[in-house]
Design a protein around this motif. Structure first.
Motif, PDB file in Angstrom:
ATOM      1  N   TRP A   3       0.863  -1.183   0.063  1.00 58.71           N
ATOM      2  CA  TRP A   3      -0.116   0.215   0.056  1.00 58.71           C
ATOM      3  C   TRP A   3       1.021   1.243  -0.044  1.00 58.71           C
ATOM      4  CZ3 TRP A   3      -4.535   0.431  -1.559  1.00 58.71           C
ATOM      5  CH2 TRP A   3      -5.556  -0.598  -1.644  1.00 58.71           C
ATOM      6  N   ALA A   4       2.167   1.090   0.729  1.00 54.91           N
ATOM      7  CA  ALA A   4       2.814   2.453   0.725  1.00 54.91           C
ATOM      8  C   ALA A   4       3.406   2.607  -0.733  1.00 54.91           C
ATOM      9  CB  ALA A   4       4.208   2.128   1.556  1.00 54.91           C
ATOM     10  N   ALA A   5       3.757   1.661  -1.396  1.00 54.50           N
ATOM     11  CA  ALA A   5       4.310   1.677  -2.779  1.00 54.50           C
ATOM     12  C   ALA A   5       3.126   2.183  -3.804  1.00 54.50           C
ATOM     13  CB  ALA A   5       4.905   0.442  -3.290  1.00 54.50           C
ATOM     14  N   SER A   6       2.043   1.657  -3.536  1.00 53.79           N
ATOM     15  CA  SER A   6       1.041   1.966  -4.356  1.00 53.79           C
ATOM     16  C   SER A   6       0.685   3.533  -4.221  1.00 53.79           C
ATOM     17  CB  SER A   6      -0.436   1.113  -4.008  1.00 53.79           C
ATOM     18  OG  SER A   6      -0.168  -0.131  -4.603  1.00 53.79           O
ATOM     19  N   LEU A   7       0.516   3.957  -3.196  1.00 49.71           N
ATOM     20  CA  LEU A   7       0.172   5.300  -2.873  1.00 49.71           C
ATOM     21  C   LEU A   7       1.226   6.344  -3.197  1.00 49.71           C
ATOM     22  CD1 LEU A   7      -1.871   4.949   0.364  1.00 49.71           C
ATOM     23  CD2 LEU A   7      -2.753   5.148  -2.165  1.00 49.71           C
ATOM     24  N   CYS A   8       2.504   5.774  -2.929  1.00 49.87           N
ATOM     25  CA  CYS A   8       3.694   6.896  -2.850  1.00 49.87           C
ATOM     26  C   CYS A   8       3.814   6.901  -4.443  1.00 49.87           C
ATOM     27  CB  CYS A   8       4.810   6.372  -2.211  1.00 49.87           C
ATOM     28  SG  CYS A   8       4.366   6.782  -0.502  1.00 49.87           S
ATOM     29  N   GLY A   9       3.922   5.676  -4.937  1.00 49.20           N
ATOM     30  CA  GLY A   9       4.059   5.623  -6.524  1.00 49.20           C
ATOM     31  C   GLY A   9       3.323   6.188  -7.411  1.00 49.20           C
ATOM     32  N   ALA A  10       1.888   6.552  -7.087  1.00 43.35           N
ATOM     33  CA  ALA A  10       0.963   7.222  -7.913  1.00 43.35           C
ATOM     34  C   ALA A  10       1.066   8.922  -7.452  1.00 43.35           C
ATOM     35  CB  ALA A  10      -0.327   6.950  -7.410  1.00 43.35           C
ATOM     36  N   LEU A  11       1.599   9.079  -6.516  1.00 41.09           N
ATOM     37  CA  LEU A  11       1.750  10.562  -6.057  1.00 41.09           C
ATOM     38  C   LEU A  11       3.087  10.941  -6.771  1.00 41.09           C
ATOM     39  CD1 LEU A  11       0.646  10.523  -2.138  1.00 41.09           C
ATOM     40  CD2 LEU A  11      -0.433  11.232  -4.432  1.00 41.09           C
ATOM     41  N   LEU A  12       4.121  10.142  -6.968  1.00 40.03           N
ATOM     42  CA  LEU A  12       5.078  10.597  -7.695  1.00 40.03           C
ATOM     43  C   LEU A  12       4.929  11.260  -8.989  1.00 40.03           C
ATOM     44  CD1 LEU A  12       7.755   7.657  -7.043  1.00 40.03           C
ATOM     45  CD2 LEU A  12       7.754   9.947  -6.163  1.00 40.03           C
ATOM     46  N   TRP A  13       3.653  11.208  -9.576  1.00 40.93           N
ATOM     47  CA  TRP A  13       3.243  11.722 -10.964  1.00 40.93           C
ATOM     48  C   TRP A  13       3.284  13.173 -10.482  1.00 40.93           C
ATOM     49  CZ3 TRP A  13       3.990  10.251 -15.327  1.00 40.93           C
ATOM     50  CH2 TRP A  13       3.874   8.876 -15.823  1.00 40.93           C
ATOM     51  N   ILE A  14       3.045  13.710  -9.377  1.00 34.53           N
ATOM     52  CA  ILE A  14       2.848  15.158  -9.060  1.00 34.53           C
ATOM     53  C   ILE A  14       4.180  15.975  -9.588  1.00 34.53           C
ATOM     54  CG2 ILE A  14       2.418  16.934  -7.210  1.00 34.53           C
ATOM     55  CD1 ILE A  14       0.531  14.936  -5.929  1.00 34.53           C
ATOM     56  N   PRO A  15       5.359  15.427  -8.970  1.00 33.11           N
ATOM     57  CA  PRO A  15       6.623  16.190  -9.314  1.00 33.11           C
ATOM     58  C   PRO A  15       7.037  15.882 -10.817  1.00 33.11           C
ATOM     59  CG  PRO A  15       7.247  14.606  -7.833  1.00 33.11           C
ATOM     60  CD  PRO A  15       5.626  14.402  -7.981  1.00 33.11           C
ATOM     61  N   VAL A  16       6.543  14.818 -11.310  1.00 36.49           N
ATOM     62  CA  VAL A  16       6.983  14.709 -12.672  1.00 36.49           C
ATOM     63  C   VAL A  16       6.202  15.638 -13.695  1.00 36.49           C
ATOM     64  CG1 VAL A  16       6.594  12.741 -14.593  1.00 36.49           C
ATOM     65  CG2 VAL A  16       7.671  12.297 -12.336  1.00 36.49           C
ATOM     66  N   THR A  17       4.893  15.902 -13.142  1.00 39.22           N
ATOM     67  CA  THR A  17       3.894  16.624 -14.047  1.00 39.22           C
ATOM     68  C   THR A  17       4.376  17.959 -14.065  1.00 39.22           C
ATOM     69  OG1 THR A  17       2.246  16.875 -12.587  1.00 39.22           O
ATOM     70  CG2 THR A  17       1.916  15.020 -14.258  1.00 39.22           C
ATOM     71  N   ILE A  18       4.823  18.509 -12.802  1.00 41.74           N
ATOM     72  CA  ILE A  18       5.252  19.901 -12.713  1.00 41.74           C
ATOM     73  C   ILE A  18       6.671  20.321 -13.377  1.00 41.74           C
ATOM     74  CG2 ILE A  18       6.398  21.391 -10.889  1.00 41.74           C
ATOM     75  CD1 ILE A  18       4.311  20.173  -8.807  1.00 41.74           C
ATOM     76  N   ILE A  19       7.520  19.375 -13.287  1.00 39.19           N
ATOM     77  CA  ILE A  19       8.829  19.310 -14.121  1.00 39.19           C
ATOM     78  C   ILE A  19       8.310  19.364 -15.577  1.00 39.19           C
ATOM     79  CG2 ILE A  19      10.755  18.154 -14.796  1.00 39.19           C
ATOM     80  CD1 ILE A  19      10.925  17.099 -11.655  1.00 39.19           C
ATOM     81  N   TYR A  20       7.600  18.356 -16.271  1.00 41.29           N
ATOM     82  CA  TYR A  20       7.223  18.287 -17.343  1.00 41.29           C
ATOM     83  C   TYR A  20       6.437  19.728 -17.892  1.00 41.29           C
ATOM     84  CZ  TYR A  20       4.973  16.577 -21.742  1.00 41.29           C
ATOM     85  OH  TYR A  20       4.730  16.602 -23.136  1.00 41.29           O
ATOM     86  N   ARG A  21       5.657  20.244 -17.150  1.00 40.35           N
ATOM     87  CA  ARG A  21       5.082  21.363 -17.476  1.00 40.35           C
ATOM     88  C   ARG A  21       6.146  22.710 -17.556  1.00 40.35           C
ATOM     89  NH1 ARG A  21      -0.528  22.993 -14.939  1.00 40.35           N
ATOM     90  NH2 ARG A  21      -1.558  22.555 -16.863  1.00 40.35           N
ATOM     91  N   PHE A  22       7.081  22.586 -16.616  1.00 39.55           N
ATOM     92  CA  PHE A  22       8.097  23.605 -16.595  1.00 39.55           C
ATOM     93  C   PHE A  22       9.234  23.572 -17.879  1.00 39.55           C
ATOM     94  CE2 PHE A  22      12.292  24.881 -15.446  1.00 39.55           C
ATOM     95  CZ  PHE A  22      12.199  26.171 -15.166  1.00 39.55           C
ATOM     96  N   LEU A  23       9.406  22.162 -18.306  1.00 37.81           N
ATOM     97  CA  LEU A  23      10.057  22.095 -19.329  1.00 37.81           C
ATOM     98  C   LEU A  23       9.467  22.346 -20.755  1.00 37.81           C
ATOM     99  CD1 LEU A  23      12.316  19.019 -18.205  1.00 37.81           C
ATOM    100  CD2 LEU A  23      13.022  21.485 -18.362  1.00 37.81           C
ATOM    101  N   PHE A  24       8.101  21.675 -20.741  1.00 38.22           N
ATOM    102  CA  PHE A  24       7.515  21.794 -21.989  1.00 38.22           C
ATOM    103  C   PHE A  24       6.294  22.623 -22.158  1.00 38.22           C
ATOM    104  CE2 PHE A  24       9.725  17.697 -21.674  1.00 38.22           C
ATOM    105  CZ  PHE A  24      10.699  17.900 -22.650  1.00 38.22           C
ATOM    106  N   GLY A  25       5.802  23.416 -21.207  1.00 37.99           N
ATOM    107  CA  GLY A  25       4.929  24.292 -21.230  1.00 37.99           C
ATOM    108  C   GLY A  25       3.493  23.747 -20.825  1.00 37.99           C
TER     109      GLY A  25
END
Length: 116
Positions: A94-116
């Protein structure tokens, strides 16, 4: 004697069934959280392809955990040993499932910063 062994085998089997139930519920939660986070951030096709890859990786890891419990079920571990391992595996799952899904938050922030 046969009843005691039968009950013991049934209890061990129930651990394997219960881990499969937790795996299924955690996979659904993992998928829904990923989709919600990427959708809220206005995800692109690249992020959606990333979701597909992440779900595939989760499925491979889940199958490995199911195999582990099939082997533990056949092993000569005591019920208390199985219960301890079960609680540890469920907590990690459950820790891996919840934390793994929440890792998309920084990924999307970085993606938006780099590619608009």
């Amino acid at each position: 004697m046969a009843t005691a062994l039968g009950n013991r085998a049934h209890q061990r089997k129930s651990f394997a069934k219960r881990i499969s139930t937790h795996l299924a519920a955690a996979l659904v939660t993992f998928c829904l959280l990923q989709i919600a986070i990427v959708a809220k951030s206005g995800g692109s096709l690249v992020l959606h392809l990333g979701i597909i890859i992440a779900i595939g990786g989760y499925a491979v890891a889940a199958r490995g955990l199911e195999r582990r419990w099939q082997l533990l079920e056949r092993g000569g571990l005591s019920d208390s040993g199985l219960a301890l391992r079960f609680r540890r595996d469920v907590a990690q799952l459950w820790a891996a499932s919840l934390c793994g899904a929440l890792l998309w938050i920084p990924v999307t922030i970085i993606y938006r910063f780099l590619f608009g």
